[in-house]
Structure formats: structure tokens, C-alpha cells
Design a protein around this motif. Structure first.
Motif, PDB file in Angstrom:
ATOM      1  N   VAL A   1       7.659   4.982  -7.010  1.00 37.11           N
ATOM      2  CA  VAL A   1       6.657   3.933  -7.145  1.00 37.11           C
ATOM      3  C   VAL A   1       7.341   2.575  -6.996  1.00 37.11           C
ATOM      4  O   VAL A   1       8.291   2.271  -7.711  1.00 37.11           O
ATOM      5  N   TYR A   2       6.851   1.796  -6.041  1.00 35.39           N
ATOM      6  CA  TYR A   2       7.442   0.497  -5.728  1.00 35.39           C
ATOM      7  C   TYR A   2       6.496  -0.622  -6.145  1.00 35.39           C
ATOM      8  O   TYR A   2       5.284  -0.507  -5.985  1.00 35.39           O
ATOM      9  N   VAL A   3       7.087  -1.702  -6.658  1.00 33.24           N
ATOM     10  CA  VAL A   3       6.317  -2.869  -7.068  1.00 33.24           C
ATOM     11  C   VAL A   3       6.964  -4.098  -6.442  1.00 33.24           C
ATOM     12  O   VAL A   3       8.188  -4.256  -6.469  1.00 33.24           O
TER      13      VAL A   3
ATOM     14  N   PRO B   1      12.093   5.588   9.344  1.00 36.31           N
ATOM     15  CA  PRO B   1      12.049   4.308   8.629  1.00 36.31           C
ATOM     16  C   PRO B   1      10.733   4.140   7.876  1.00 36.31           C
ATOM     17  O   PRO B   1       9.721   4.712   8.279  1.00 36.31           O
ATOM     18  N   ALA B   2      10.776   3.388   6.795  1.00 38.37           N
ATOM     19  CA  ALA B   2       9.563   3.099   6.027  1.00 38.37           C
ATOM     20  C   ALA B   2       9.500   1.602   5.788  1.00 38.37           C
ATOM     21  O   ALA B   2      10.520   0.956   5.582  1.00 38.37           O
ATOM     22  N   VAL B   3       8.292   1.046   5.832  1.00 38.18           N
ATOM     23  CA  VAL B   3       8.096  -0.382   5.570  1.00 38.18           C
ATOM     24  C   VAL B   3       6.989  -0.542   4.535  1.00 38.18           C
ATOM     25  O   VAL B   3       5.894  -0.013   4.700  1.00 38.18           O
ATOM     26  N   LEU B   4       7.317  -1.264   3.460  1.00 41.01           N
ATOM     27  CA  LEU B   4       6.307  -1.640   2.462  1.00 41.01           C
ATOM     28  C   LEU B   4       6.110  -3.135   2.622  1.00 41.01           C
ATOM     29  O   LEU B   4       7.083  -3.901   2.604  1.00 41.01           O
TER      30      LEU B   4
ATOM     31  N   GLU C   1       0.329  -4.644  -7.762  1.00 45.53           N
ATOM     32  CA  GLU C   1      -0.098  -3.287  -8.080  1.00 45.53           C
ATOM     33  C   GLU C   1       0.974  -2.357  -7.513  1.00 45.53           C
ATOM     34  O   GLU C   1       1.566  -2.659  -6.490  1.00 45.53           O
ATOM     35  N   PRO C   2       1.213  -1.214  -8.155  1.00 44.21           N
ATOM     36  CA  PRO C   2       2.237  -0.314  -7.643  1.00 44.21           C
ATOM     37  C   PRO C   2       1.794   0.394  -6.353  1.00 44.21           C
ATOM     38  O   PRO C   2       0.600   0.608  -6.135  1.00 44.21           O
ATOM     39  N   ALA C   3       2.764   0.701  -5.503  1.00 49.13           N
ATOM     40  CA  ALA C   3       2.514   1.466  -4.280  1.00 49.13           C
ATOM     41  C   ALA C   3       3.465   2.668  -4.297  1.00 49.13           C
ATOM     42  O   ALA C   3       4.599   2.546  -4.737  1.00 49.13           O
ATOM     43  N   GLU C   4       2.964   3.792  -3.831  1.00 47.47           N
ATOM     44  CA  GLU C   4       3.801   4.981  -3.847  1.00 47.47           C
ATOM     45  C   GLU C   4       4.366   5.262  -2.474  1.00 47.47           C
ATOM     46  O   GLU C   4       3.668   5.181  -1.470  1.00 47.47           O
ATOM     47  N   LEU C   5       5.675   5.566  -2.441  1.00 47.81           N
ATOM     48  CA  LEU C   5       6.317   6.014  -1.204  1.00 47.81           C
ATOM     49  C   LEU C   5       6.505   7.520  -1.338  1.00 47.81           C
ATOM     50  O   LEU C   5       7.155   7.991  -2.281  1.00 47.81           O
ATOM     51  N   VAL C   6       5.892   8.251  -0.413  1.00 45.05           N
ATOM     52  CA  VAL C   6       6.006   9.707  -0.403  1.00 45.05           C
ATOM     53  C   VAL C   6       6.874  10.091   0.779  1.00 45.05           C
ATOM     54  O   VAL C   6       6.637   9.655   1.911  1.00 45.05           O
ATOM     55  N   VAL C   7       7.930  10.869   0.519  1.00 42.34           N
ATOM     56  CA  VAL C   7       8.843  11.306   1.575  1.00 42.34           C
ATOM     57  C   VAL C   7       8.739  12.817   1.673  1.00 42.34           C
ATOM     58  O   VAL C   7       8.930  13.523   0.675  1.00 42.34           O
ATOM     59  N   PHE C   8       8.386  13.327   2.861  1.00 37.82           N
ATOM     60  CA  PHE C   8       8.269  14.782   3.004  1.00 37.82           C
ATOM     61  C   PHE C   8       9.221  15.311   4.071  1.00 37.82           C
ATOM     62  O   PHE C   8       9.792  14.528   4.833  1.00 37.82           O
TER      63      PHE C   8
ATOM     64  N   GLY D   1       0.835  -1.197   0.000  1.00 34.53           N
ATOM     65  CA  GLY D   1       0.000   0.000   0.000  1.00 34.53           C
ATOM     66  C   GLY D   1       0.869   1.245   0.000  1.00 34.53           C
ATOM     67  O   GLY D   1       2.062   1.174   0.294  1.00 34.53           O
ATOM     68  N   ASP D   2       0.268   2.376  -0.351  1.00 34.32           N
ATOM     69  CA  ASP D   2       1.008   3.625  -0.344  1.00 34.32           C
ATOM     70  C   ASP D   2       1.482   3.949   1.077  1.00 34.32           C
ATOM     71  O   ASP D   2       0.790   3.671   2.058  1.00 34.32           O
ATOM     72  N   VAL D   3       2.683   4.546   1.160  1.00 36.77           N
ATOM     73  CA  VAL D   3       3.263   4.901   2.448  1.00 36.77           C
ATOM     74  C   VAL D   3       3.717   6.358   2.386  1.00 36.77           C
ATOM     75  O   VAL D   3       4.325   6.780   1.407  1.00 36.77           O
ATOM     76  N   VAL D   4       3.392   7.104   3.436  1.00 34.87           N
ATOM     77  CA  VAL D   4       3.849   8.489   3.553  1.00 34.87           C
ATOM     78  C   VAL D   4       4.716   8.551   4.804  1.00 34.87           C
ATOM     79  O   VAL D   4       4.315   8.095   5.868  1.00 34.87           O
ATOM     80  N   VAL D   5       5.926   9.088   4.665  1.00 36.68           N
ATOM     81  CA  VAL D   5       6.873   9.088   5.774  1.00 36.68           C
ATOM     82  C   VAL D   5       7.693  10.377   5.741  1.00 36.68           C
ATOM     83  O   VAL D   5       7.883  10.970   4.674  1.00 36.68           O
TER      84      VAL D   5
END
Length: 93
Positions: free
Chosen positions: A71-73, A20-23, A86-93, A11-15
Motif C-alpha cells: 500500500v502506497y501513500v 515497470p510500474a508508475v504511481l 488516500e492509499p493506493a495498492e500496488l499488486v504484483v503478479f 490509483g491502484d496499479v496491477v503489474v
């Protein structure tokens, strides 16, 4: 055998940068059991990057950078073939 459906697509992740981020990905059932790898923006990820850990379908980034956004697959592979999630988006702010 390699089924089409991922038991859990990422799923999409916003971090925040530096966090740390986990997909997570649970690959389709298959025989033999498929192995999991990841692609970012269409390019296979290398586990040579010390910030990356791929374990049991999970992609873990120790300390995210702006450059990790994309975009991660999740890719499930066995002798029968390969399936992309399905692709998932990692958003880093």
C-alpha cells in the motif's frame, strides 16, 4: 497554506513482476508549493533504491518485484505541514 485535497491521488496499479510500474500523484495546491514523497506500508521510501525514481509526484519502479507489492501513500509537505493521500495498492503478479 496547504489545501486538503490532492488534485490527483494515486490509483491502484496491477503489474506483472519485472514490468515497470508508475504511481501518479498531483499534490494539493499550497504556498509554498509542496514537495512530494512516498510511503510504502507506512514507511517512507528512500530514493537511494536505484530502481525507484520520484519525479514531479510520480513514483516509478523500474522493474517490479513481488516485494514491491503493498500500500502506497503520496505525501505532500511544505512549511505548513504534511498531507497524506488516500492509499493506493500496488499488486504484483
Amino acid at each position: 497554506v496547504l489545501r486538503d485535497d490532492f488534485r490527483q491521488p494515486p490509483g491502484d496499479v496491477v503489474v506483472a513482476a519485472g514490468e515497470p510500474a508508475v504511481l501518479e500523484c498531483v499534490p494539493p495546491r499550497g504556498h509554498p508549493e509542496p514537495s512530494v514523497s512516498w510511503k510504502k506500508d507506512g514507511t517512507p521510501l528512500s530514493d537511494k533504491d536505484e530502481r525507484l525514481t520520484i519525479r514531479g509526484g510520480k513514483l516509478m519502479l523500474a522493474s517490479t518485484r513481488k516485494s514491491d507489492a503493498g500500500v502506497y501513500v503520496c505525501v505532500a509537505t511544505n512549511v505548513v505541514g504534511e498531507r497524506d493521500s488516500e492509499p493506493a495498492e500496488l499488486v504484483v503478479f
